[in-house]
Every structure is written in C-alpha cells, then in structure tokens.
Design an enzyme around this catalytic site. Sequence first.
Site, mmCIF file in Angstrom:
data_model
loop_
_atom_site.group_PDB
_atom_site.id
_atom_site.type_symbol
_atom_site.label_atom_id
_atom_site.label_comp_id
_atom_site.label_asym_id
_atom_site.label_seq_id
_atom_site.Cartn_x
_atom_site.Cartn_y
_atom_site.Cartn_z
ATOM 1 N N ILE A 123 6.150 -5.046 9.322
ATOM 2 C CA ILE A 123 6.286 -4.440 7.996
ATOM 3 C C ILE A 123 5.943 -2.980 8.190
ATOM 4 O O ILE A 123 4.794 -2.640 8.484
ATOM 5 C CB ILE A 123 5.401 -5.125 6.950
ATOM 6 C CG1 ILE A 123 5.902 -6.558 6.722
ATOM 7 C CG2 ILE A 123 5.416 -4.341 5.635
ATOM 8 C CD1 ILE A 123 5.079 -7.359 5.715
ATOM 9 N N THR A 182 0.826 -1.208 0.000
ATOM 10 C CA THR A 182 0.000 0.000 0.000
ATOM 11 C C THR A 182 0.857 1.254 0.000
ATOM 12 O O THR A 182 0.570 2.225 -0.718
ATOM 13 C CB THR A 182 -0.917 0.013 1.236
ATOM 14 O OG1 THR A 182 -1.691 -1.187 1.245
ATOM 15 C CG2 THR A 182 -1.838 1.216 1.230
ATOM 16 N N THR A 183 1.932 1.248 0.788
ATOM 17 C CA THR A 183 2.809 2.411 0.904
ATOM 18 C C THR A 183 3.505 2.730 -0.410
ATOM 19 O O THR A 183 3.926 3.867 -0.645
ATOM 20 C CB THR A 183 3.839 2.177 2.027
ATOM 21 O OG1 THR A 183 3.132 1.853 3.230
ATOM 22 C CG2 THR A 183 4.697 3.389 2.276
ATOM 23 N N TYR A 231 -13.450 -3.370 -0.540
ATOM 24 C CA TYR A 231 -14.646 -2.809 -1.160
ATOM 25 C C TYR A 231 -15.796 -3.817 -1.258
ATOM 26 O O TYR A 231 -16.927 -3.511 -0.911
ATOM 27 C CB TYR A 231 -14.340 -2.227 -2.557
ATOM 28 C CG TYR A 231 -15.511 -1.475 -3.163
ATOM 29 C CD1 TYR A 231 -15.866 -0.214 -2.691
ATOM 30 C CD2 TYR A 231 -16.269 -2.033 -4.188
ATOM 31 C CE1 TYR A 231 -16.941 0.472 -3.227
ATOM 32 C CE2 TYR A 231 -17.348 -1.366 -4.727
ATOM 33 C CZ TYR A 231 -17.690 -0.113 -4.245
ATOM 34 O OH TYR A 231 -18.750 0.565 -4.770
ATOM 35 N N LYS A 239 0.316 -10.358 8.022
ATOM 36 C CA LYS A 239 0.575 -8.984 8.438
ATOM 37 C C LYS A 239 -0.716 -8.466 9.045
ATOM 38 O O LYS A 239 -1.715 -8.264 8.338
ATOM 39 C CB LYS A 239 1.002 -8.105 7.257
ATOM 40 C CG LYS A 239 1.234 -6.645 7.660
ATOM 41 C CD LYS A 239 1.531 -5.754 6.465
ATOM 42 C CE LYS A 239 1.652 -4.292 6.903
ATOM 43 N NZ LYS A 239 1.832 -3.380 5.753
ATOM 44 N N TYR A 292 -2.677 -10.315 4.539
ATOM 45 C CA TYR A 292 -2.599 -8.927 5.001
ATOM 46 C C TYR A 292 -3.989 -8.464 5.403
ATOM 47 O O TYR A 292 -4.873 -8.302 4.558
ATOM 48 C CB TYR A 292 -2.014 -8.057 3.883
ATOM 49 C CG TYR A 292 -1.842 -6.583 4.211
ATOM 50 C CD1 TYR A 292 -1.860 -6.101 5.521
ATOM 51 C CD2 TYR A 292 -1.653 -5.655 3.192
ATOM 52 C CE1 TYR A 292 -1.708 -4.745 5.805
ATOM 53 C CE2 TYR A 292 -1.489 -4.300 3.465
ATOM 54 C CZ TYR A 292 -1.528 -3.854 4.769
ATOM 55 O OH TYR A 292 -1.379 -2.518 5.047
#
Length: 292
Positions: free
Chosen positions: A206, A47-48, A110, A164, A136
């Site tokens: 992470i 995502t980052t 979503y 994660k 995740y």
Amino acid sequence: MKTLHGTGVALVTPFKSDESIDFDALRKLIHHVSDTGGVDYLVVQGTTGESATLTKVEKREVLSFVLSENKGKLPIVYGLGGNNTKAVLAEIAETDFKGVTAILSVSPYYNKPSQAAIINHYQLIADQCPVPVILYNVPGRTSSNMTAGTTLALAKHPNIIGMKEASGNLEQCMAIARQKPSDFLLISGDDMLTTSMAAIGATGVISVLANAYPKTFHLIIHSALKGDFKTSSEATFQLLDINPLMYAESNPVGVKALLQQMGIMENFVRLPLLPASAELQDAIAKTAPKLP
C-alpha cells in the site's frame, strides 16, 4: 482476497486554497493511477488521505466520490480505525459499505495499549464489521508496535484477512510470513521495502509514491511476485532519492508537492500540516525522476 494482491495506492485528498475538498483534482488523480493499469486497488482515507483532519461527513463524501468515479473497476479499501474502540464501532455501524472490499484499520495510537488490548480492540472490530479487516501496524505514528505474535493471533479471526506492516522491521515481518495462514495477506507499508517484503512472502504494497508513479509500482511488485527481483530492485532504485523527500516535512506534504509539479492537483494540506516549503519543493523538482 487475491483481488488485493499487488499495488494499493493510498490516495491523497486534494484540497483547494480554502481547504475544501477539490473533487475535480481527485477525479484527475483517480484516473491517473487507474487508467494507466498501474495500481490494483484504491485505498481511500488512509493516513495519506489526511483522514485525521476530515470530518465523518467529508470522509463519506470522498468514499462516495471514489466509488462513483471508479465504477467498480478496482477494489476499494476504506480507512476506518482509531484509538477509541467504541467510536470505531459506532462509525462502522453508521457506514454504508456497498462497493467496499475491505477496511484498513490502524492500530490504536496515543493510548499505547498492551498487546492483549490491541487484540481485543481488533477482535471487536472484526466481529462487527460487515466487510473484511486489514490490520495496520505503523509504530512511527502510533507509538506502539504490534508484535508478530499479536498479528498471528489476530490472523486466526475469520474476518481479519491481512496486515499492512509499516514497522520497517524485516525480522518481525519474516516471523509473520513464517507462520501466517496461507491466505493471510502480508502487505508492505514501506514503499522502499516492497521488493524485500515480496521476497519473504508479501503479496503487495500500500504505497504513497504510487500516487505519482503507478506504473513504476506495478513493475516493482508484479516483477517481485513473479520472482524477478532484479527488475523489481532496479525499478525501486529509481525512487530511492525521491522517497525520503516525501516524508521530510511529513506525509502527504511531499507527495502533494510532487503531484502539483506533475499538474495533477494543488499543493494544499490542512493544519497542523503546512504545504511544502520552498526548499522542499525545489528539492523535489530537482530530484523527481521522469517515470511513467
């Protein structure tokens, strides 16, 4: 999978003013986090890394570049997930996993699937992925939580090696830690909860802030893994004030502003994000600790 113990850094993707990928800045970032001995593995296109706004071609270019710069020094975890199971499976089939240790696959967002649907989604991915899969869970982004029961059910799959956990729910994490297989990786997805997570059995983190402070995160997690929670906590406390600023205008807006102030890259993101406001940049400049 002891190679994935410790700190994984969720690498940002630097951009130029025209929004093209700034590979020179990415090279500088890779060496900033790895040459110091701070991080234990690299996470590419999480995502980052603004994976939501990179094309498939760009993602592969970034992965190839990181592999080339890394030269086998650190393990590589590649972000590969989504809310369209067939599309994820197709991307797996099209991806060259040479040099990739594992994938990090986000829970479907979503759609808000049931727990049974989440299990089916991940089982298909794990069946077809040629490298191990790290789950995740990040309800703040996906709008659905993976329960401890779901994680433990998936932990039985031979190609699913870890989770994660970014729910921020320590009781849920404790339920996972209590019953997980001994070799299943429980990974903190919240920088400030790393010490607490390690205390209940997590093997690492992470991290977003490890982009800026790789040595500090090495101290946080490796002290905790040795049972030195005092040192780990004290190192974490140094980041308490800067951490919320990383998310004030969404991630990775804050950490990119911090990295700009450190001279590592420019402060550009892609829409629908905007670069850090002047107010946020000023707050970061006043708050950021001077740490290695």
